[in-house]
Design a protein around this motif. Structure first.
Motif, PDB file in Angstrom:
ATOM      1  N   ARG A 210     -10.183   5.997  -7.393  1.00  7.93           N
ATOM      2  CA  ARG A 210     -10.123   6.528  -6.037  1.00  7.93           C
ATOM      3  C   ARG A 210     -11.464   6.346  -5.342  1.00  7.93           C
ATOM      4  O   ARG A 210     -12.506   6.715  -5.869  1.00  7.93           O
ATOM      5  N   ARG A 211     -11.431   5.776  -4.150  1.00  8.48           N
ATOM      6  CA  ARG A 211     -12.642   5.571  -3.362  1.00  8.48           C
ATOM      7  C   ARG A 211     -12.362   5.934  -1.917  1.00  8.48           C
ATOM      8  O   ARG A 211     -11.228   5.796  -1.456  1.00  8.48           O
ATOM      9  N   PRO A 212     -13.372   6.366  -1.165  1.00  6.37           N
ATOM     10  CA  PRO A 212     -13.151   6.654   0.252  1.00  6.37           C
ATOM     11  C   PRO A 212     -12.564   5.455   0.976  1.00  6.37           C
ATOM     12  O   PRO A 212     -12.985   4.318   0.773  1.00  6.37           O
ATOM     13  N   GLY A 213     -11.578   5.718   1.812  1.00  4.92           N
ATOM     14  CA  GLY A 213     -10.927   4.640   2.557  1.00  4.92           C
ATOM     15  C   GLY A 213      -9.767   4.018   1.821  1.00  4.92           C
ATOM     16  O   GLY A 213      -8.929   3.368   2.423  1.00  4.92           O
TER      17      GLY A 213
ATOM     18  N   GLN B 184      -5.343   5.427   0.154  1.00  2.00           N
ATOM     19  CA  GLN B 184      -4.250   4.473   0.036  1.00  2.00           C
ATOM     20  C   GLN B 184      -4.449   3.708  -1.260  1.00  2.00           C
ATOM     21  O   GLN B 184      -5.517   3.196  -1.528  1.00  2.00           O
ATOM     22  N   ARG B 185      -3.394   3.653  -2.066  1.00  2.00           N
ATOM     23  CA  ARG B 185      -3.431   2.940  -3.336  1.00  2.00           C
ATOM     24  C   ARG B 185      -2.502   1.737  -3.251  1.00  2.00           C
ATOM     25  O   ARG B 185      -1.568   1.708  -2.460  1.00  2.00           O
ATOM     26  N   LEU B 186      -2.745   0.737  -4.073  1.00  2.00           N
ATOM     27  CA  LEU B 186      -1.915  -0.460  -4.103  1.00  2.00           C
ATOM     28  C   LEU B 186      -0.945  -0.391  -5.271  1.00  2.00           C
ATOM     29  O   LEU B 186      -1.334  -0.063  -6.394  1.00  2.00           O
ATOM     30  N   ALA B 187       0.317  -0.665  -4.991  1.00  2.49           N
ATOM     31  CA  ALA B 187       1.364  -0.670  -6.010  1.00  2.49           C
ATOM     32  C   ALA B 187       2.064  -2.018  -5.983  1.00  2.49           C
ATOM     33  O   ALA B 187       1.963  -2.776  -5.015  1.00  2.49           O
ATOM     34  N   GLY B 188       2.799  -2.308  -7.048  1.00  5.05           N
ATOM     35  CA  GLY B 188       3.459  -3.599  -7.094  1.00  5.05           C
ATOM     36  C   GLY B 188       4.679  -3.596  -7.977  1.00  5.05           C
ATOM     37  O   GLY B 188       4.919  -2.680  -8.763  1.00  5.05           O
ATOM     38  N   ALA B 189       5.489  -4.650  -7.836  1.00  6.54           N
ATOM     39  CA  ALA B 189       6.675  -4.850  -8.659  1.00  6.54           C
ATOM     40  C   ALA B 189       6.830  -6.336  -8.935  1.00  6.54           C
ATOM     41  O   ALA B 189       6.444  -7.185  -8.134  1.00  6.54           O
TER      42      ALA B 189
ATOM     43  N   GLY C 227       0.821  -1.190   0.000  1.00  5.35           N
ATOM     44  CA  GLY C 227       0.000   0.000   0.000  1.00  5.35           C
ATOM     45  C   GLY C 227       0.864   1.254   0.000  1.00  5.35           C
ATOM     46  O   GLY C 227       1.944   1.282   0.598  1.00  5.35           O
ATOM     47  N   ARG C 228       0.361   2.288  -0.655  1.00  6.36           N
ATOM     48  CA  ARG C 228       1.051   3.584  -0.670  1.00  6.36           C
ATOM     49  C   ARG C 228       0.161   4.575   0.078  1.00  6.36           C
ATOM     50  O   ARG C 228      -0.738   5.183  -0.503  1.00  6.36           O
ATOM     51  N   PRO C 229       0.385   4.727   1.381  1.00  4.74           N
ATOM     52  CA  PRO C 229      -0.492   5.595   2.183  1.00  4.74           C
ATOM     53  C   PRO C 229      -0.407   7.043   1.728  1.00  4.74           C
ATOM     54  O   PRO C 229       0.633   7.523   1.270  1.00  4.74           O
TER      55      PRO C 229
END
Length: 437
Positions: free
Chosen positions: A214-217, A187-192, A180-182
């Motif tokens: 983008r959504r609340p929470g 907070q969005r989810l990132a990956g590698a 997660g990227r707070p």
């Protein structure tokens, strides 16, 4: 990459309609995820043992998003954990074992990194037999190391910036790391993507953000499993007093994740756009690495019974989950349930483990936490839970993990004790055999 879209409740069989790319539920479909080996099977447990202990004042942290602290492949087992003094992380460690006839021979704990501020270690098998990748967050960056033939390669920088809730899963001969990227609001989810080169070095390919609406929470608590050439991911989005649990899938690591579909319904009553419904916590997902996928989560309804365990199952690599299956029935006993973990083997066995503590009618806990284990047994669904016998209940057991080998063996790890009195990392193996053997 497609945005997140809402699914709608189905009209038959209690299923759900998913966006394009997800299978339509088939009400008459009977899922037989557990192979015949599980039918009428009996457990045989080896004696439990302690693998690592810390003195009073220190705290061990084993559980994490997606249960990515325990990995098994090709006769090799590896577990990773963090150690804290108070709230401050002081060490991240891992422990490797070789399996001979299913029984592990553990080495000595080693540090993943010398940095005292490192936390949230995760581990997954990588490429050939006996290779693993370890990842963690450290000083506003994400790092990873290759463990090959008993040797740790130098750390590899994966990403910079604040990160949280790391999870990791093998996908074919590679691995997918998600975090997660707070932010101040989202907070969005990132990956590698992590792989081993021809020169047997670790390399990463940047995938970037994995969800784009983008959504609340924000998107939180990812759980990840490889399925064929791609991966399946569960994640939460919280809105006031209701949580939506979503599933999304990538058909291959070089491609983006597709539309996300909700796994739980909208609440029956709402106030404007704000839902009033259960809280979804601790999602977990497991696969056999190919087409069978199982998911589980805790659902808090505020009814005094305690969190309920819900499960879903797929036979098509996570493209469709025909129905929700209450793990302990619609009316489970009153108990505090927490920290579920799942494993699914190439034999089709599905095993779940979780922390269990009795509660009274006022919701007050009684006694020490214990651990419960259950197996999904073909067309009959989940079998009756049983206590994990190696748990020393007088010390309190928590944060269980489970891995399955290809011979019907289950490997359980958990923590015992309390920070003020000393803690221990414990291990127990179980074998599963059909009746008459």
């Amino acid at each position: 990459m497609a945005g997140v879209r809402r699914g709608q409740p189905g009209n038959a069989g209690g299923g759900w309609r998913f966006p394009a790319g997800f299978a339509v539920p088939i009400p008459a479909l009977i899922l037989a995820l557990a192979a015949p080996l599980a039918q009428g099977a009996e457990w045989t447990f080896d004696e439990a043992r302690s693998l690592h202990e810390v003195e009073a004042g220190q705290r061990l942290v084993l559980a994490g998003p997606g249960g990515a602290r325990l990995a098994l492949r090709g006769g090799h087992l590896m577990v990773a954990w963090a150690e804290h003094e108070g709230e401050r992380p002081t060490a991240t460690r891992f422990l490797h074992a070789r399996l001979a006839d299913g029984a592990p021979s553990f080495g000595e704990p080693e540090r993943v990194t010398s940095a005292g501020g490192a936390a949230e270690p995760v581990v997954a098998p990588l490429a050939g037999r006996g290779n693993f990748v370890l990842a963690w967050r450290e000083r506003n960056q994400v790092r990873a190391r290759l463990w090959r033939e008993g040797t740790l390669a130098p750390p590899l920088p994966v990403a910079r910036g604040e990160a949280a809730e790391l999870t990791l899963a093998p996908v074919g001969r590679e691995a997918l790391l998600v975090w997660g990227r707070p932010g101040t609001e989202w907070q969005r989810l990132a990956g590698a993507r992590l792989a081993m080169t021809d020169r047997r070095q670790l390399e990463r390919s940047w995938l970037g953000e994995l969800t784009d609406e983008r959504r609340p929470g924000g998107q939180r608590t990812p759980a990840l499993a490889g399925a064929g050439a791609g991966a399946v991911m569960l994640f939460n989005q919280v809105r006031d007093r209701h949580t939506r649990l979503y599933v999304t899938r990538t058909p291959a690591l070089g491609e983006g994740f597709g539309p996300a579909a909700p796994l739980n319904p909208l609440p029956a009553k709402s106030s404007g756009a704000i839902g009033r419904g259960p809280r979804i916590e601790a999602p977990a997902v497991a696969s056999d690495g190919d087409r069978r996928v199982a998911g589980a989560w805790l659902e808090r309804r505020g009814d005094g019974v305690g969190p309920r365990l819900q499960t879903v199952h797929s036979r098509d690599g996570g493209r469709g989950f025909p129905r929700l299956e209450p793990f302990l029935g619609e009316e489970p006993e009153r108990a505090l349930r927490a920290e579920p973990d799942l494993a699914l083997s190439s034999l089709g066995l599905v095993v779940a483990v979780w922390r269990h503590q009795e509660v009274d009618e006022q919701g007050r806990t009684a006694g020490s936490p214990t651990l419960r284990v259950a197996v999904r047994e073909g067309e009959d669904g989940w079998g009756d839970p049983r206590a994990l016998p190696g748990c020393r209940t007088e010390r309190g057991c928590r944060e269980p993990l489970v891995a399955l080998d290809g011979n019907g063996g289950a490997h359980f790890l958990w923590l015992e004790g309390r920070p003020e009195a000393g803690m221990a990392l414990r291990y127990q193996r179980a074998t599963l055999a059909p009746d008459g053997e």
